[in-house]
Design a protein around this motif. Structure first.
Motif, mmCIF file in Angstrom:
data_model
loop_
_atom_site.group_PDB
_atom_site.id
_atom_site.type_symbol
_atom_site.label_atom_id
_atom_site.label_comp_id
_atom_site.label_asym_id
_atom_site.label_seq_id
_atom_site.Cartn_x
_atom_site.Cartn_y
_atom_site.Cartn_z
ATOM 1 N N MET A 1 -88.811 127.696 5.837
ATOM 2 C CA MET A 1 -89.151 126.516 6.655
ATOM 3 C C MET A 1 -88.469 125.345 6.258
ATOM 4 O O MET A 1 -88.146 124.797 5.213
ATOM 5 N N TYR A 2 -88.018 124.641 7.472
ATOM 6 C CA TYR A 2 -86.967 123.488 7.382
ATOM 7 C C TYR A 2 -88.175 122.172 7.893
ATOM 8 O O TYR A 2 -88.466 122.379 8.932
ATOM 9 N N TYR A 3 -88.072 121.232 6.968
ATOM 10 C CA TYR A 3 -88.829 120.176 7.434
ATOM 11 C C TYR A 3 -87.952 118.791 7.711
ATOM 12 O O TYR A 3 -87.039 118.709 7.148
ATOM 13 N N SER A 4 -88.358 117.957 8.727
ATOM 14 C CA SER A 4 -87.683 116.867 8.883
ATOM 15 C C SER A 4 -88.574 115.725 9.658
ATOM 16 O O SER A 4 -89.794 116.293 10.039
ATOM 17 N N ILE A 5 -88.170 114.466 9.150
ATOM 18 C CA ILE A 5 -88.879 113.400 9.777
ATOM 19 C C ILE A 5 -88.731 113.548 11.251
ATOM 20 O O ILE A 5 -87.711 113.425 11.879
ATOM 21 N N SER A 6 -90.012 113.175 12.106
ATOM 22 C CA SER A 6 -89.836 112.991 13.420
ATOM 23 C C SER A 6 -89.887 111.468 13.821
ATOM 24 O O SER A 6 -90.785 110.868 13.693
ATOM 25 N N PRO A 7 -88.453 111.027 14.296
ATOM 26 C CA PRO A 7 -88.393 109.432 14.799
ATOM 27 C C PRO A 7 -89.627 109.320 15.634
ATOM 28 O O PRO A 7 -90.007 108.255 15.578
ATOM 29 N N GLU A 8 -89.728 110.305 16.423
ATOM 30 C CA GLU A 8 -90.683 109.838 17.540
ATOM 31 C C GLU A 8 -92.190 109.839 17.218
ATOM 32 O O GLU A 8 -93.014 109.033 17.410
ATOM 33 N N GLY A 9 -92.285 110.763 16.295
ATOM 34 C CA GLY A 9 -93.881 110.799 15.498
ATOM 35 C C GLY A 9 -94.150 109.571 14.653
ATOM 36 O O GLY A 9 -95.083 109.017 14.669
ATOM 37 N N ALA A 10 -92.912 108.951 13.837
ATOM 38 C CA ALA A 10 -93.086 107.986 13.074
ATOM 39 C C ALA A 10 -93.373 106.628 14.202
ATOM 40 O O ALA A 10 -94.106 105.738 13.673
ATOM 41 N N SER B 1 -96.769 102.501 16.577
ATOM 42 C CA SER B 1 -97.547 102.044 17.885
ATOM 43 C C SER B 1 -99.102 102.148 17.776
ATOM 44 O O SER B 1 -99.609 101.224 18.095
ATOM 45 N N VAL B 2 -99.495 103.112 17.119
ATOM 46 C CA VAL B 2 -100.844 103.107 16.850
ATOM 47 C C VAL B 2 -101.432 102.072 15.845
ATOM 48 O O VAL B 2 -102.481 101.523 16.050
ATOM 49 N N PHE B 3 -100.604 101.899 14.894
ATOM 50 C CA PHE B 3 -100.959 100.791 13.806
ATOM 51 C C PHE B 3 -100.913 99.588 14.489
ATOM 52 O O PHE B 3 -101.824 98.786 14.421
ATOM 53 N N ARG B 4 -99.786 99.217 15.539
ATOM 54 C CA ARG B 4 -100.031 98.031 15.988
ATOM 55 C C ARG B 4 -101.110 97.837 16.973
ATOM 56 O O ARG B 4 -101.693 97.059 16.907
ATOM 57 N N ALA B 5 -101.373 98.885 17.665
ATOM 58 C CA ALA B 5 -102.576 98.871 18.508
ATOM 59 C C ALA B 5 -103.876 98.471 17.813
ATOM 60 O O ALA B 5 -104.817 98.276 18.485
ATOM 61 N N LEU B 6 -103.908 99.067 16.483
ATOM 62 C CA LEU B 6 -105.135 98.695 15.922
ATOM 63 C C LEU B 6 -105.257 97.279 14.937
ATOM 64 O O LEU B 6 -106.219 96.980 14.803
ATOM 65 N N THR B 7 -103.874 96.680 15.014
ATOM 66 C CA THR B 7 -103.846 95.504 14.201
ATOM 67 C C THR B 7 -103.544 94.132 14.986
ATOM 68 O O THR B 7 -103.547 93.116 14.442
ATOM 69 N N ASP B 8 -103.116 94.360 16.095
ATOM 70 C CA ASP B 8 -102.814 93.274 17.037
ATOM 71 C C ASP B 8 -104.063 92.423 17.370
ATOM 72 O O ASP B 8 -105.125 93.085 17.582
ATOM 73 N N VAL B 9 -103.891 91.156 17.037
ATOM 74 C CA VAL B 9 -105.434 90.244 17.264
ATOM 75 C C VAL B 9 -105.350 89.772 18.928
ATOM 76 O O VAL B 9 -104.250 89.115 19.340
ATOM 77 N N MET C 1 -101.561 106.038 24.881
ATOM 78 C CA MET C 1 -101.632 105.664 23.421
ATOM 79 C C MET C 1 -103.041 105.619 22.996
ATOM 80 O O MET C 1 -103.330 104.963 21.792
ATOM 81 N N GLU C 2 -103.807 106.462 23.680
ATOM 82 C CA GLU C 2 -105.396 106.100 23.059
ATOM 83 C C GLU C 2 -105.799 107.438 22.169
ATOM 84 O O GLU C 2 -105.686 108.635 22.568
ATOM 85 N N LEU C 3 -106.131 107.220 21.074
ATOM 86 C CA LEU C 3 -106.185 108.305 20.059
ATOM 87 C C LEU C 3 -107.646 107.837 19.543
ATOM 88 O O LEU C 3 -108.380 106.610 19.305
ATOM 89 N N ALA D 1 -97.217 96.266 6.441
ATOM 90 C CA ALA D 1 -97.365 97.620 6.445
ATOM 91 C C ALA D 1 -96.388 98.143 7.096
ATOM 92 O O ALA D 1 -95.885 99.231 6.904
ATOM 93 N N ILE D 2 -96.162 97.513 8.575
ATOM 94 C CA ILE D 2 -95.211 98.164 9.502
ATOM 95 C C ILE D 2 -93.943 98.466 8.788
ATOM 96 O O ILE D 2 -93.073 99.360 8.863
ATOM 97 N N SER D 3 -93.526 97.447 8.078
ATOM 98 C CA SER D 3 -91.906 97.262 7.468
ATOM 99 C C SER D 3 -92.069 98.587 6.191
ATOM 100 O O SER D 3 -91.239 99.164 6.256
ATOM 101 N N VAL D 4 -93.134 98.759 5.608
ATOM 102 C CA VAL D 4 -93.189 99.650 4.569
ATOM 103 C C VAL D 4 -93.218 101.135 5.125
ATOM 104 O O VAL D 4 -92.388 101.874 4.613
ATOM 105 N N PHE D 5 -93.897 101.188 6.404
ATOM 106 C CA PHE D 5 -93.918 102.588 7.020
ATOM 107 C C PHE D 5 -92.478 102.650 7.374
ATOM 108 O O PHE D 5 -92.104 103.831 7.501
ATOM 109 N N ARG D 6 -91.902 101.763 8.076
ATOM 110 C CA ARG D 6 -90.561 102.002 8.404
ATOM 111 C C ARG D 6 -89.753 102.316 7.472
ATOM 112 O O ARG D 6 -89.000 103.257 7.447
#
Lengths: 102, 102
Positions: free
Chosen positions: A70-79, A84-92, A1-3, B82-87
DNA sequence: ATATTATATTCACGATTTTCTATTTGTCAA
DNA sequence: TTGACAAATAGAAAATCGTGAATATAATAT
């Protein structure tokens, strides 16, 4: 998950604009055709297309072509990936410095 | 946890910029003085100040003044919010329309 | 082939954002 | 009180972003 920082910033651009947030809210009701999104938003078709591109680039939304539509939908995997990325960025994982200069 | 679209967009602006992402990564090591952040980023002091304001506005980062110094740290509560809001923005609770026009 | 419809792309413009220099405010120490 | 240092603010330049008009592409229907 390295971005890369650049990719991370790109990913969250999806939720940095009011219209894109509105689009996500509409898509929470399930997959929708671009033309239906267009009816619900007060923007022109090229503007919608522009926002859909940013949302799809973030991979939080996926598009599916069916004939002319064109049909669009939310990707639960993408969300989940974004979370995950957000957590990896804000975990202390440190306690910082006790003071500015020692 | 109801936020206006504008407020939501503001919140995620925190993670929409490469420099702010770098700052968050530095703060994962724990609370840090602005002057230390400044050493690690190739930006000027007013630019850092600008980014810290945006990060604090999002409430993902909190600042604490001590004498001449400002100490910043990640707020786990702010990050969770933020995660809650995103979810709340990406949970799918519908099945969409079967087709564009019926 | 032609017309029609849905979406994407191009281009230009205005608004916003990022960045800097210069200045101001706030705090501490002589 | 004066000087030094940290951070915030003001103002301006440059870059990026959101937007719509015009146009292009793609798919379908006649």
């Amino acid at each position: 998950m390295e971005l890369s920082d650049k990719k991370t910033a790109e990913m969250f651009k999806a939720v940095c604009d009011e219209n894109r947030i509105k689009i996500l809210k509409l898509l929470q009701g399930g997959e929708k055709c671009a033309c239906i999104l267009l009816d619900d938003l007060h923007i022109t078709q090229p503007t919608l297309s522009h926002h859909m591109k940013i949302l799809c680039d973030s991979e939080i939304v996926v598009g599916r072509k069916e004939g002319k539509w064109m049909y669009y939908s939310i990707s639960p995997e993408g969300a989940d990936r974004a979370i995950s990325v957000f957590r990896a960025l804000t975990d202390v994982h440190g306690q910082g410095d006790c003071c500015c200069k020692e």
